[in-house]
Design a protein around this motif. Structure first.
Motif, PDB file in Angstrom:
ATOM      1  N   LEU A  92     -11.588  -2.910   5.920  1.00 29.89           N
ATOM      2  CA  LEU A  92     -10.299  -3.398   5.732  1.00 29.89           C
ATOM      3  C   LEU A  92      -9.722  -2.677   4.324  1.00 29.89           C
ATOM      4  O   LEU A  92     -10.214  -2.624   3.410  1.00 29.89           O
ATOM      5  CB  LEU A  92     -10.689  -5.090   5.019  1.00 29.89           C
ATOM      6  CG  LEU A  92      -9.661  -5.378   4.385  1.00 29.89           C
ATOM      7  CD1 LEU A  92      -8.626  -6.237   5.356  1.00 29.89           C
ATOM      8  CD2 LEU A  92     -10.210  -6.806   3.496  1.00 29.89           C
ATOM      9  N   GLU A  93      -8.468  -2.247   4.632  1.00 27.50           N
ATOM     10  CA  GLU A  93      -7.632  -1.647   3.619  1.00 27.50           C
ATOM     11  C   GLU A  93      -6.567  -2.587   3.082  1.00 27.50           C
ATOM     12  O   GLU A  93      -5.971  -2.993   4.075  1.00 27.50           O
ATOM     13  CB  GLU A  93      -7.100  -0.549   4.258  1.00 27.50           C
ATOM     14  CG  GLU A  93      -8.134   0.719   4.383  1.00 27.50           C
ATOM     15  CD  GLU A  93      -7.321   1.961   4.715  1.00 27.50           C
ATOM     16  OE1 GLU A  93      -6.593   2.502   3.984  1.00 27.50           O
ATOM     17  OE2 GLU A  93      -7.449   2.455   5.977  1.00 27.50           O
ATOM     18  N   MET A  94      -6.415  -2.885   1.903  1.00 32.21           N
ATOM     19  CA  MET A  94      -5.257  -3.337   1.239  1.00 32.21           C
ATOM     20  C   MET A  94      -4.420  -2.351   0.438  1.00 32.21           C
ATOM     21  O   MET A  94      -5.031  -1.707  -0.444  1.00 32.21           O
ATOM     22  CB  MET A  94      -5.597  -4.550   0.334  1.00 32.21           C
ATOM     23  CG  MET A  94      -6.640  -5.672   0.977  1.00 32.21           C
ATOM     24  SD  MET A  94      -6.701  -6.919  -0.232  1.00 32.21           S
ATOM     25  CE  MET A  94      -8.346  -7.467   0.164  1.00 32.21           C
ATOM     26  N   GLU A  95      -3.040  -2.265   0.591  1.00 30.89           N
ATOM     27  CA  GLU A  95      -2.506  -1.438  -0.145  1.00 30.89           C
ATOM     28  C   GLU A  95      -1.443  -2.177  -0.887  1.00 30.89           C
ATOM     29  O   GLU A  95      -0.751  -2.936  -0.189  1.00 30.89           O
ATOM     30  CB  GLU A  95      -1.650  -0.412   0.756  1.00 30.89           C
ATOM     31  CG  GLU A  95      -0.706   0.410  -0.234  1.00 30.89           C
ATOM     32  CD  GLU A  95       0.147   1.598   0.533  1.00 30.89           C
ATOM     33  OE1 GLU A  95       0.191   1.399   1.864  1.00 30.89           O
ATOM     34  OE2 GLU A  95       0.555   2.555   0.095  1.00 30.89           O
ATOM     35  N   ILE A  96      -1.568  -2.197  -2.199  1.00 29.23           N
ATOM     36  CA  ILE A  96      -0.741  -3.158  -3.029  1.00 29.23           C
ATOM     37  C   ILE A  96       0.309  -2.341  -3.844  1.00 29.23           C
ATOM     38  O   ILE A  96       0.019  -1.474  -4.656  1.00 29.23           O
ATOM     39  CB  ILE A  96      -1.730  -3.970  -3.981  1.00 29.23           C
ATOM     40  CG1 ILE A  96      -2.667  -4.691  -3.032  1.00 29.23           C
ATOM     41  CG2 ILE A  96      -0.846  -4.858  -4.883  1.00 29.23           C
ATOM     42  CD1 ILE A  96      -4.169  -4.553  -3.260  1.00 29.23           C
ATOM     43  N   ILE A  97       1.691  -2.659  -3.495  1.00 29.11           N
ATOM     44  CA  ILE A  97       2.389  -1.875  -4.284  1.00 29.11           C
ATOM     45  C   ILE A  97       2.770  -2.663  -5.493  1.00 29.11           C
ATOM     46  O   ILE A  97       3.011  -4.020  -5.348  1.00 29.11           O
ATOM     47  CB  ILE A  97       3.783  -1.888  -3.527  1.00 29.11           C
ATOM     48  CG1 ILE A  97       3.709  -1.365  -2.209  1.00 29.11           C
ATOM     49  CG2 ILE A  97       5.033  -0.965  -4.138  1.00 29.11           C
ATOM     50  CD1 ILE A  97       3.194   0.026  -1.877  1.00 29.11           C
ATOM     51  N   LEU A  98       2.641  -2.210  -6.562  1.00 27.68           N
ATOM     52  CA  LEU A  98       3.116  -2.919  -7.875  1.00 27.68           C
ATOM     53  C   LEU A  98       4.399  -2.817  -8.429  1.00 27.68           C
ATOM     54  O   LEU A  98       5.245  -1.781  -8.032  1.00 27.68           O
ATOM     55  CB  LEU A  98       2.058  -2.428  -8.931  1.00 27.68           C
ATOM     56  CG  LEU A  98       0.591  -2.541  -8.675  1.00 27.68           C
ATOM     57  CD1 LEU A  98      -0.227  -1.644  -9.893  1.00 27.68           C
ATOM     58  CD2 LEU A  98       0.159  -3.639  -8.457  1.00 27.68           C
ATOM     59  N   LYS A  99       5.011  -3.715  -9.065  1.00 38.96           N
ATOM     60  CA  LYS A  99       5.995  -3.871  -9.810  1.00 38.96           C
ATOM     61  C   LYS A  99       6.425  -2.930 -10.725  1.00 38.96           C
ATOM     62  O   LYS A  99       5.312  -2.711 -11.660  1.00 38.96           O
ATOM     63  CB  LYS A  99       6.415  -5.315 -10.144  1.00 38.96           C
ATOM     64  CG  LYS A  99       7.077  -6.188  -8.950  1.00 38.96           C
ATOM     65  CD  LYS A  99       7.426  -7.480  -9.407  1.00 38.96           C
ATOM     66  CE  LYS A  99       7.633  -8.442  -8.273  1.00 38.96           C
ATOM     67  NZ  LYS A  99       7.556  -9.826  -8.716  1.00 38.96           N
TER      68      LYS A  99
END
Lengths: 78, 78
Positions: free
Chosen positions: A71-78
């Motif tokens: 499982l991959e989660m890519e989290i773009i941060l503010k």
């Protein structure tokens, strides 16, 4: 391909393209069945990340290959 | 090298060697400074994993490469 490249795609040559983002990869190598609690665990881990970061966008992908679930989660941060 | 190979090392040909283990990779691509809360976030994520699984052993490794910090946790399950 290095771990870095497999995490964020091909290496960019310019430092200016660097973005603030997190990538979380959760891989399960299983001797037998898939973990039944994987979905709940994913939700809880995401809660932790949201607690610490300002999330702008999240993308999920799942892959499996023989006895490995990823499982991959890519989290773009503010 | 595929993501699978970079996660668990070289692909084994025999299915009999499969173990129950989780691998968690948390990578941070940063435009500027390292995240100050990374250590606390790691601890919290580990708590979530311990809540769902029976952990036998955990190995941590950290790497960094230019603007990417990578934390890997390998969790051997009971």
């Amino acid at each position: 391909m290095s771990l870095f490249e497999s995490l964020f795609g091909k290496k960019e040559t310019s430092a200016s393209v660097a973005r603030d983002r997190l990538k979380l990869v959760l891989a399960h190598e299983r001797a037998s069945n898939a973990l039944p609690y994987m979905e709940e665990m994913k939700t809880d881990i995401l809660e932790v990340i949201k607690k610490y970061t300002k999330v702008k966008d999240i993308h999920f992908t799942t892959q499996n290959n023989q006895n490995i679930d990823v499982l991959e989660m890519e989290i773009i941060l503010k």
